[in-house]
Scaffold this motif. Structure first.
Motif, PDB file in Angstrom:
ATOM      1  N   SER A 120      11.265  -1.317  -5.665  1.00 39.32           N
ATOM      2  CA  SER A 120      10.287  -1.241  -6.743  1.00 39.32           C
ATOM      3  C   SER A 120       8.909  -1.690  -6.273  1.00 39.32           C
ATOM      4  CB  SER A 120      10.736  -2.127  -7.907  1.00 39.32           C
ATOM      5  OG  SER A 120      10.874  -3.481  -7.504  1.00 39.32           O
ATOM      6  N   GLU A 121       8.842  -2.356  -5.130  1.00 45.38           N
ATOM      7  CA  GLU A 121       7.547  -2.803  -4.605  1.00 45.38           C
ATOM      8  C   GLU A 121       6.647  -1.628  -4.223  1.00 45.38           C
ATOM      9  OE1 GLU A 121       6.421  -5.916  -4.647  1.00 45.38           O
ATOM     10  OE2 GLU A 121       8.301  -6.491  -5.608  1.00 45.38           O
ATOM     11  N   VAL A 122       7.199  -0.422  -4.088  1.00 42.81           N
ATOM     12  CA  VAL A 122       6.331   0.730  -3.807  1.00 42.81           C
ATOM     13  C   VAL A 122       5.395   1.003  -4.982  1.00 42.81           C
ATOM     14  CG1 VAL A 122       8.017   1.787  -2.253  1.00 42.81           C
ATOM     15  CG2 VAL A 122       7.951   2.485  -4.665  1.00 42.81           C
ATOM     16  N   TYR A 123       5.720   0.468  -6.161  1.00 43.27           N
ATOM     17  CA  TYR A 123       4.859   0.621  -7.331  1.00 43.27           C
ATOM     18  C   TYR A 123       3.753  -0.435  -7.364  1.00 43.27           C
ATOM     19  CZ  TYR A 123       8.757   3.529  -8.962  1.00 43.27           C
ATOM     20  OH  TYR A 123       9.738   4.492  -9.075  1.00 43.27           O
ATOM     21  N   GLY A 124       3.845  -1.462  -6.498  1.00 45.91           N
ATOM     22  CA  GLY A 124       2.837  -2.502  -6.451  1.00 45.91           C
ATOM     23  C   GLY A 124       2.741  -3.258  -7.766  1.00 45.91           C
ATOM     24  N   ASP A 125       1.520  -3.625  -8.137  1.00 48.67           N
ATOM     25  CA  ASP A 125       1.252  -4.258  -9.428  1.00 48.67           C
ATOM     26  C   ASP A 125       0.937  -3.112 -10.390  1.00 48.67           C
ATOM     27  OD1 ASP A 125       0.718  -5.989 -11.466  1.00 48.67           O
ATOM     28  OD2 ASP A 125      -1.136  -6.798 -10.618  1.00 48.67           O
ATOM     29  N   VAL A 139      -0.899  -0.312  -4.943  1.00 52.81           N
ATOM     30  CA  VAL A 139      -0.536  -1.192  -3.829  1.00 52.81           C
ATOM     31  C   VAL A 139      -1.765  -1.531  -2.993  1.00 52.81           C
ATOM     32  CG1 VAL A 139       0.820  -1.369  -1.694  1.00 52.81           C
ATOM     33  CG2 VAL A 139       1.817  -0.308  -3.723  1.00 52.81           C
ATOM     34  N   ASN A 140      -1.886  -2.791  -2.625  1.00 51.57           N
ATOM     35  CA  ASN A 140      -2.935  -3.241  -1.711  1.00 51.57           C
ATOM     36  C   ASN A 140      -2.385  -3.184  -0.277  1.00 51.57           C
ATOM     37  OD1 ASN A 140      -4.894  -4.504  -0.228  1.00 51.57           O
ATOM     38  ND2 ASN A 140      -4.785  -6.460  -1.320  1.00 51.57           N
ATOM     39  N   GLY A 146       1.411  -6.291   1.651  1.00 46.29           N
ATOM     40  CA  GLY A 146       1.276  -4.941   2.190  1.00 46.29           C
ATOM     41  C   GLY A 146       2.235  -4.631   3.318  1.00 46.29           C
ATOM     42  N   VAL A 147       2.601  -5.642   4.110  1.00 46.39           N
ATOM     43  CA  VAL A 147       3.501  -5.386   5.236  1.00 46.39           C
ATOM     44  C   VAL A 147       4.861  -4.877   4.757  1.00 46.39           C
ATOM     45  CG1 VAL A 147       2.355  -7.009   6.772  1.00 46.39           C
ATOM     46  CG2 VAL A 147       4.223  -7.821   5.324  1.00 46.39           C
ATOM     47  N   ARG A 153       6.923   2.342   1.708  1.00 44.42           N
ATOM     48  CA  ARG A 153       6.292   3.606   1.344  1.00 44.42           C
ATOM     49  C   ARG A 153       6.310   4.576   2.539  1.00 44.42           C
ATOM     50  NH1 ARG A 153       2.751   3.121  -3.377  1.00 44.42           N
ATOM     51  NH2 ARG A 153       1.090   4.318  -2.409  1.00 44.42           N
ATOM     52  N   PHE A 154       6.017   4.055   3.728  1.00 43.23           N
ATOM     53  CA  PHE A 154       6.091   4.893   4.927  1.00 43.23           C
ATOM     54  C   PHE A 154       7.512   5.386   5.155  1.00 43.23           C
ATOM     55  CE2 PHE A 154       7.026   5.505   9.392  1.00 43.23           C
ATOM     56  CZ  PHE A 154       6.019   6.377   9.786  1.00 43.23           C
TER      57      PHE A 154
END
Length: 330
Positions: A120-125, A139-140, A146-147, A153-154
């Motif tokens: 779910s972190e691919v959605y960022g904030d 995403v920043n 970001g790491v 995402r990659f």
């Protein structure tokens, strides 16, 4: 019919070890692989005597070779908590780039189906709530998270490229907050952090004002969703998580009630880029996989708490690098 052969990377980790259990139970021959940078052999020691389980201590960021046929590859090797990817950012990026490239190449060679663990972190904030698979995220790429976020995402982009260009059978699961036995007690994630503090008689630390939300899925439900996705025909990303949303402040109170601790909740500054809301839209999983979570948070927390209570003292009081000072917005 011949036994299916499955390679599971990150096999000694929390999710990887539960997946090993599931595929063993399904009658598969499981090849576990882990470099043990965050994994724990204790999670899979019960599998080591089995004829249909083998383990390779290996870093998938380096060339991966597995003898014989492979039917499925599940890529779950990656640091997954802020403490881990703040401590080992380069390895986090490498496992999501070099690692997935190596495993997709192996899948192409073996004509195997690949399922990758995204997040779910691919959605960022997120600016969209709840988060559907169609949302591209906020995403920043150069922030402290970001790491991890960009590695995932990659990883999705590389997987889809192999699917479209090489015709490789691929599956992408976007995992939302998951919990259960075998989590590392002090890895910085909110649920084990709260329970660990309660068991040690410490105050519960909430970052921010407690209004940010999370949605917690019990590990057995997640594994069922992953298994169904692997066997499905869906190559597009699919959210798997529990949409039962709760604020962090409310969750801290639940843990206090569960554990019977007399400690209070204390508040610290919110880490940089920490998502304010997190809840999966699981309409796609319901439609395509016929899946939705079955285990209530109350039931799952009781099981998880009993697991943590059973740990030896050295694990209860073992300190991870639980320092978010570089992660806090000044």
């Amino acid at each position: 019919m011949s036994r299916k052969r499955v390679l599971i990377t990150g096999a000694a980790g929390f999710l990887g070890s539960h997946l090993c259990d599931r595929f063993i139970a399904e009658g598969c021959h499981v090849i576990g692989m882990d470099n043990l940078i965050t994994g724990d052999m204790a999670n899979i020691e019960h599998l080591m005597p089995l004829e249909n389980f083998e383990f390779y201590h290996h870093d998938v960021s380096k060339f991966v070779h597995v003898s014989g046929e492979l039917d499925y590859i599940l890529h779950f090797a990656s640091p997954a908590s802020p403490i881990d990817y703040l401590k080992i950012p380069i390895q986090t990026l490498k496992v999501g780039s070099l690692g997935i490239h190596n495993l997709l190449g192996l899948a192409k060679e073996k004509n195997a189906r690949v399922l990758i663990a995204s997040t779910s972190e691919v959605y960022g904030d997120p600016h969209v709530h709840p988060q559907p698979e169609s949302y591209w995220g906020n995403v920043n790429p150069v922030g402290p998270r970001g790491v991890y976020d960009e590695a995932k995402r990659f990883q999705e982009a590389m997987t889809m490229a192999y699917h479209t260009y090489h015709g490789l059978e691929t599956r992408i699961v976007r995992i939302f907050n998951t919990y259960g036995p075998r989590m590392r007690l002090n890895d910085g994630r909110v649920l084990p952090a709260f329970i660990g503090q309660a068991l040690r008689g410490e105050d519960l630390t909430v970052f921010g004002d407690g209004s940010q939300t999370r949605s917690f899925c019990y590990v057995d439900d997640l594994v069922e969703g992953i298994y169904r996705l692997l066997l499905s025909d869906c190559a597009e990303p699919v959210n798997v998580g529990n949409p039962d949303e709760i604020t962090i402040g409310e969750f801290a109170e639940e843990i206090i009630k569960l554990t019977g601790t007399t400690q209070k909740v204390i508040y610290q500054d919110l880490p940089t880029d920490d998502p304010k809301q997190r809840r999966p839209d699981i309409a796609k999983a319901k439609e395509i996989l016929g899946w939705e979570p079955k285990v209530s948070r109350e039931e799952g927390l009781k099981i998880t708490y009993e697991y943590f209570r059973s740990l030896p003292e050295e694990k209860l009081f073992k300190r991870e690098h639980n320092d978010f000072s570089e992660y806090i917005k000044k």
